[in-house]
Design an enzyme around this catalytic site. Sequence first.
Site, short mmCIF file in Angstrom:
data_model
loop_
_atom_site.label_atom_id
_atom_site.label_comp_id
_atom_site.label_asym_id
_atom_site.label_seq_id
_atom_site.Cartn_x
_atom_site.Cartn_y
_atom_site.Cartn_z
N CYS A 290 7.54 -11.38 15.38
CA CYS A 290 6.37 -11.82 14.61
C CYS A 290 6.77 -12.60 13.36
CB CYS A 290 5.49 -10.63 14.22
SG CYS A 290 6.24 -9.53 13.00
N GLY B 21 20.41 -14.69 0.07
CA GLY B 21 19.83 -15.73 -0.78
C GLY B 21 18.32 -15.58 -0.89
N GLU C 69 -13.96 5.36 18.08
CA GLU C 69 -15.11 6.09 18.62
C GLU C 69 -16.40 5.30 18.38
OE1 GLU C 69 -15.27 10.24 17.63
OE2 GLU C 69 -17.33 10.46 18.32
N ARG D 102 -18.42 19.51 10.65
CA ARG D 102 -17.23 20.22 11.12
C ARG D 102 -16.42 20.78 9.94
NH1 ARG D 102 -14.29 21.42 15.68
NH2 ARG D 102 -15.68 20.31 17.10
N ARG E 25 -9.03 12.11 14.29
CA ARG E 25 -8.47 13.35 14.84
C ARG E 25 -8.63 14.56 13.90
NH1 ARG E 25 -2.47 12.79 17.34
NH2 ARG E 25 -2.62 14.35 18.97
N GLU F 48 -6.82 17.67 18.89
CA GLU F 48 -7.03 17.80 17.45
C GLU F 48 -6.47 19.08 16.82
OE1 GLU F 48 -11.14 15.70 16.45
OE2 GLU F 48 -11.29 17.07 18.14
C1 LIG Z 1 9.01 -5.52 6.62
C2 LIG Z 1 9.77 -5.99 5.42
C3 LIG Z 1 10.50 -5.06 4.71
C4 LIG Z 1 11.19 -5.47 3.57
N1 LIG Z 1 11.87 -4.52 2.89
C5 LIG Z 1 12.53 -4.86 1.77
C6 LIG Z 1 13.25 -3.88 1.04
O1 LIG Z 1 13.32 -2.71 1.42
N2 LIG Z 1 13.86 -4.29 -0.10
C7 LIG Z 1 13.81 -5.57 -0.54
O2 LIG Z 1 14.39 -5.88 -1.56
N3 LIG Z 1 13.16 -6.52 0.16
C8 LIG Z 1 12.52 -6.19 1.29
N4 LIG Z 1 11.83 -7.16 1.98
C9 LIG Z 1 11.82 -8.53 1.48
C10 LIG Z 1 12.74 -9.51 2.24
O3 LIG Z 1 13.16 -9.03 3.44
C11 LIG Z 1 13.98 -9.87 1.49
O4 LIG Z 1 13.66 -10.41 0.26
C12 LIG Z 1 14.90 -10.81 2.27
O5 LIG Z 1 16.19 -10.72 1.76
C13 LIG Z 1 14.47 -12.27 2.26
O6 LIG Z 1 15.39 -13.04 3.01
P1 LIG Z 1 14.94 -14.14 4.06
O7 LIG Z 1 16.17 -14.79 4.56
O8 LIG Z 1 14.09 -13.57 5.11
O9 LIG Z 1 14.09 -15.09 3.13
P2 LIG Z 1 13.14 -16.28 3.50
O10 LIG Z 1 11.77 -15.76 3.77
O11 LIG Z 1 13.74 -17.10 4.57
O12 LIG Z 1 13.16 -17.04 2.12
C14 LIG Z 1 12.70 -16.42 0.96
C15 LIG Z 1 12.68 -17.36 -0.25
O13 LIG Z 1 13.99 -17.66 -0.67
C16 LIG Z 1 14.20 -19.05 -0.70
N5 LIG Z 1 15.59 -19.27 -0.33
C17 LIG Z 1 16.25 -18.69 0.69
N6 LIG Z 1 17.54 -19.07 0.67
C18 LIG Z 1 17.68 -19.91 -0.37
C19 LIG Z 1 18.77 -20.62 -0.93
N7 LIG Z 1 19.96 -20.54 -0.39
N8 LIG Z 1 18.55 -21.37 -2.01
C20 LIG Z 1 17.33 -21.49 -2.56
N9 LIG Z 1 16.26 -20.84 -2.08
C21 LIG Z 1 16.44 -20.05 -1.01
C22 LIG Z 1 13.22 -19.59 0.29
O14 LIG Z 1 12.91 -20.92 0.09
C23 LIG Z 1 12.03 -18.70 0.05
O15 LIG Z 1 11.32 -19.12 -1.07
C24 LIG Z 1 11.15 -6.80 3.14
C25 LIG Z 1 10.43 -7.73 3.88
C26 LIG Z 1 9.75 -7.34 5.00
C27 LIG Z 1 8.97 -8.35 5.77
S1 FES Z 2 4.19 -7.02 14.90
FE1 FES Z 2 6.15 -7.57 14.28
S2 FES Z 2 6.81 -5.89 13.21
FE2 FES Z 2 4.75 -5.41 13.58
#
Ligand SMILES: Cc1cc2nc3c(=O)[nH]c(=O)nc-3n(C[C@H](O)[C@H](O)[C@H](O)COP(=O)(O)OP(=O)(O)OC[C@H]3O[C@@H](n4cnc5c(N)ncnc54)[C@H](O)[C@@H]3O)c2cc1C
Ligand code: FES
Length: 1357
Positions: free
Chosen positions: A77, A374, A830, A908, A940, A1289
Amino acid sequence: MLFPTKSSPLVFYLNGDKVVDEHVNPEWTLLTYLRNKRRLPGTKLGCAEGGCGACTVMVQRFDRENKKIVNYAVNACLTPVCTVHGMAVVTVEGIGNVAKGLHPVQERIAKSHGSQCGFCTPGIVMSMYTLIRNKNVPSMDDVEVAFQGNLCRCTGYRPILEGFKTLTVEGGAGGCCGAGKQSGGCCGGQVMNGGCCMQNGAGCPNGAVENGVANDEVSLFDPSTFKPYDPQAEPIFPPELQLTEKYDQQYLVFNGERVTWYRPTKIEQLLELKATYPYAKLVVGNTEIGVEVKFKNLHYPVIIQPNHVPELVDIRVEDKGVRFGAAVTLSQIEDVLREQITKKPAYKTRVFSAIVEMLRWFAGKQIRNAAAVGGNIITGSPISDLNPLFMAAHCELVLRSKNETRVVQMDDSFFTGYRKNILKSEEILTSILIPYTKEDEYFWGFKQAKRRDDDIAIVNAGMFVRFSVGTNVIANINLAFGGMAPTTVMARTTASSLIGHQWNEGVVEVASKTLIEDLPLAASAPGGMIEFRRSLTLSFFFKFYMIVQEQLSKKLPYVKPLPPQYKSAINLYHRDAPESIQLSQIVPSGQPDYDLVGRPVAHVSAMKQATGEAVYIDDMPKFENELYLALVMSSRAHAKILSIDASEALEMEGVVDFVSAKDIPNERNSVGGVIHDETVFAIDEVTCVGHIIGAIIANDQATAQRAAKTVKISYEDIQPAIITIQDAIKHNSFFHDWTKIIKNGDVEKGFREADHTLEGEMYLGGQEHFYLETQAAIALPKLEDGEMEIFSSTQNPSEIQLLAAEVLGVPENRIVVRTKRMGGGFGGKETRGMLVALPVAVAAQKLKRPIRCMLDRDEDMACSGTRHPFLCKYKVGFKSDGKLTALKLTMYNNAGNSLDLSASVMERAVFSADNAYNISNVDFTGIVCRTNIPSNTAFRGFGGPQGMMFCENIMDQISDKLGMDSVKLRTLNMYKEGDKTHYKQSLSYCTLSRCWNECLENASYEQRLAEVAAFNKENRWRKRGLAAVPTKFGIAFTALFLNQAGALVIVYRDGSVLMSHGGTEMGQGLHTKMIQVASRALEISADKIHIMETATDKVPNTSPTAASAGSDLNGMAVLNACKTIKERLEPYMKANPKGKWDDWVNSAYFDRCNLSATGFYKTPDIGFNFKEQTGTPFNYFCFGAACAEVEIDCLTGDHEVRRVDIVMDVGESLNPAIDIGQVEGAYMQGYGLYTLEELRFSPQGFLLTKGPGMYKLPGFADIPQKFNVSILRGAPNPKAVFSSKAVGEPPLFLAAATFYAIKDAIKAARTENGKTGPFRLDSPATAERIRMACEDQFTQKFPPATPGSFKPWSVFA
Ligand SMILES: Cc1cc2nc3c(=O)[nH]c(=O)nc-3n(C[C@H](O)[C@H](O)[C@H](O)COP(=O)(O)OP(=O)(O)OC[C@H]3O[C@@H](n4cnc5c(N)ncnc54)[C@H](O)[C@@H]3O)c2cc1C
Ligand code: FES
Ligand code: FES
């Protein structure tokens, strides 16, 4: 430099086949691509934000540097489809199917009963599949890590882990596990019959447990039938991807209508692109950007994927530390740092150890596999888990643009504001250097979240201290905190006031004062939990002090070691593989093989669910001409609608129409569960945020959803907007005619007779259903006579039929509602299924085209309501020996903006507020509050878990007041056979005491009570608690007319049987049980019996599948129909006694015998008249008991459940595997309700806790360390089919044992802090409530702000 502009084809392999797509849309996620473009619906959409794991797939790539194939699980997703260029994608469809054979992973989850509704199952399968592709024989610890990012709302996780254990070291998959007698799980090398017990199927000779089952009982599954896992049988990695580098080296451009995607392969190209498009976003994991685009409606027209640029993925071990390219993923960082930790002296890698430990709690495995370092730094989230560590360690960052390279130190000057930093627009981050530590340097990281695994931090911290060489005098100290300000911040004043200090208790004193100044937090700060967050900063520092003190004491003779009672406060969290026992009946010897009643047969759809072949609403192939509907909802809690302007939406390409109240005559636009006080579309007023105003109809989902966001509504607010129960009381806003009262005896007299009275209040929050499949429906209009078919994910097809007929203005006989299965319901479908089913029906009638809608998770949570929050005010009277003399309760529930089922839920609660106790004088009143939040609904337990909770709270308060053991108090007041409830129903076949005594005995309660007390004496900052609760749950719909059911049994000429009944399948195994019932009744093997769906044209006027009565009611109706068939076949059986079923059916057909029969059942002798307080509300009662032990961290509020023992009376179980699954699933849902799941609204009525990111439900790691479930044996129930009992339940409430165990542990902490006697603990017992209730020197520094003096960020409804 000129960039190529011609769109590149996307090339990748999908389940072994090469895909070349010339026209890929860079806005598509891999999930959209798989489901919509490739028609592979096995991969599910549960949340679209990486939080549930339902969309997990495996991605494979060839690592040219290390010359190996890399397999990793990702969330489809969030994965942009463009990022899989040159890779191989494997989905659940690619590893096995029912026709050709299941993969061992699929087979094990299916046969071990690890799939109930099945919606989470493909994702869980793919997480496990990826794990064993990487490590053929993983450990249970590996399994737990692999599942950090997967959620299941049905099973309670235990059976999934149990099934997969057979593939692990501990399960003997790699040969003898060697765990031996200690674990009780393996022969430990003793070798049975010439081989390891776990491999030769001989069973474990040690201890009582094998595969979780005591060996004097039947196994719930038979591991000896499992296909062994053969890594050699796995499909090979596509040779083309291994042989050629071309896909890795291509500079790619994907042009879409709104977005252009670049994938450069050289740093110069990347910097040039960024110089040309300074506003472009770099995307690696897309785990931030994906969420922003989806939920914040942001649009980024230029995307650059940098992770094919060597500098960005480079990893180098340097003199000062390890340098990571900014696009290196978190999983890679973890692996490399782990390796360094093993290679280098421990003192050198203290920062690395802290990062590795932090990464364990950072998101789930799928996210860590995709997300890059990053992205975490640059996003600059104030609750980033890594930034506090990087800042405290003073990591070095390299920033580059086309013309400049800068090296900066990461400290608090790096972040310049909320999600802002010092990067110039054309600059990128290329690498980070994580430094080594020196001998006199110490480093630690801290994080406290709502849930331990996969949760964002409430507060986190990185702490570094350097001592002058060979001393304990602080030379330098860096303290960085997240969650305390709009950016990660450093506690500068504290640091400077500590320099020069010796490391002794004085530093805690100094820091406790200065941290308060460094980290202020206004009472209305975003995120709320102000006192808790502030207390955590002191708790973390105190822990850091203890950790360093302990290490210093080993080096410096003059430094005192920590007192022994303090040591457990600094232990790293560790959890052993969970253990469990399930005890149940065995079928009598001689029961014929065909007769499945009482056997632990697997869910009939389990195999299809495990392979992704089970079809849910949105998996149905598209109908020709089909359109998609997206809801337009109110953003105001209470307002007049002044105007609705959909013109911008209607101009968008692909948008077909906007439907609203104008499309339904007012008199038909009136619907509701009990009374018609709701509308399909709001007419001129909205009464909650999420109130449905209209819907956009478009060619596809993305267009419809985008267009829906452009519809402009102007409002005029109406005062007041009532959000909370307290608001409702203040404004006298009740459903006045629906107050429920039950009185018995004379409470005033009871109070006079009492030696003591206690008065108080308790609040119990609501609970989101979080069925993995959100509300969904498809309306298929027929072109004649107003006919329409509606495919709906509903527990109540007949109600959807009736309401649709009314709204469309046709008789009910023109509408057929079909429900094949639901991906979970739990009461949430429900009545609330209508929120989607009716709009699609209206649109389908108007446009004469099929219309589909499956809500996104955030939409679903915004509009569909939850379990009711309750507030209870009580007064109880009791004797000095603990006997209750009188109880007066007033309960309020927050119904939301319509009545729906709220009065029945309250009914209930009023029936259940005695829980298991005989109280001679009671006065229970239930008041239903009308508020401006979405209508709350069935969940539930339906009010039972709330009513019972208040009763147990009172028992707990009394035991505190009297200083009496709570078990003794409960036993003293408990109902016995023949006692009468407060509504005067006699308790017959009352197994309450049996369950209670057996549970306490199984749990060794007395012995463990002493052990817990001993632990608490020896540990200052960690405390254990032990508690037990009983339960009694009445079975029947309290609305009499609903206690009826129908069935249709059709026998075809080949002897096959098609069975229909009024119940719906939502994962609870109802269809499986009904087939079991029919197998006995017809005396035929189950493979001859099929249930296709629940449909209103097969069995009419059905009741919702609810109130746990599905098997009771429908089972009797099925039995009734089968009996008719059997009677009709009898002459042919007599005529041909040696014949078989097929022969008799054949003869009957030729003899013109009717081979279809209906069955009907209504529960006899029930019905309660509230006005006169007469009658018998319930058919019978279910009883059970649970005992739980927990351990809390008094400094952070964290807790773990050490052990739970449950004894549940389910009569003679129709299917012990299903029933135990229901008990475990209910327990885990109840555990979420009472300890974890928390709904927070803004004071304006917005639900702030939407989606799995903000709303936490229990995950794999939350199951009790030891989880023992015992089905009470020898307790047949004369009132239901084949002596069985309902089970859905009743066990849910038993999770309250955990709540009271937590409260017990808090008491131990409070006692140590000099606080004794009853205290208030509202539910759920979150980390915040636990921490604050412990009340110590740290919490005392943060008294709560005076209510009314500030506007809180959130309120509890
Ligand atoms: C379900 C879920 C759980 C998460 N749990 C945590 C958690 O427990 N702790 C936590 O800290 N975070 C968490 N996050 C946040 C996220 O996962 C992190 O911040 C992750 O490290 C982002 O990395 P990415 O590569 O996916 O970033 P992207 O979404 O690809 O990019 C994020 C941003 O960084 C910029 N960017 C990326 N690389 C560079 C670069 N080299 N130079 C300049 N800009 C750059 C992009 O342009 C964008 O603005 C979670 C996210 C989700 C969806
Ligand atoms: S649908 Fe992708 S994690 Fe929930
Ligand atoms: S089986 Fe896991 S969510 Fe239903």
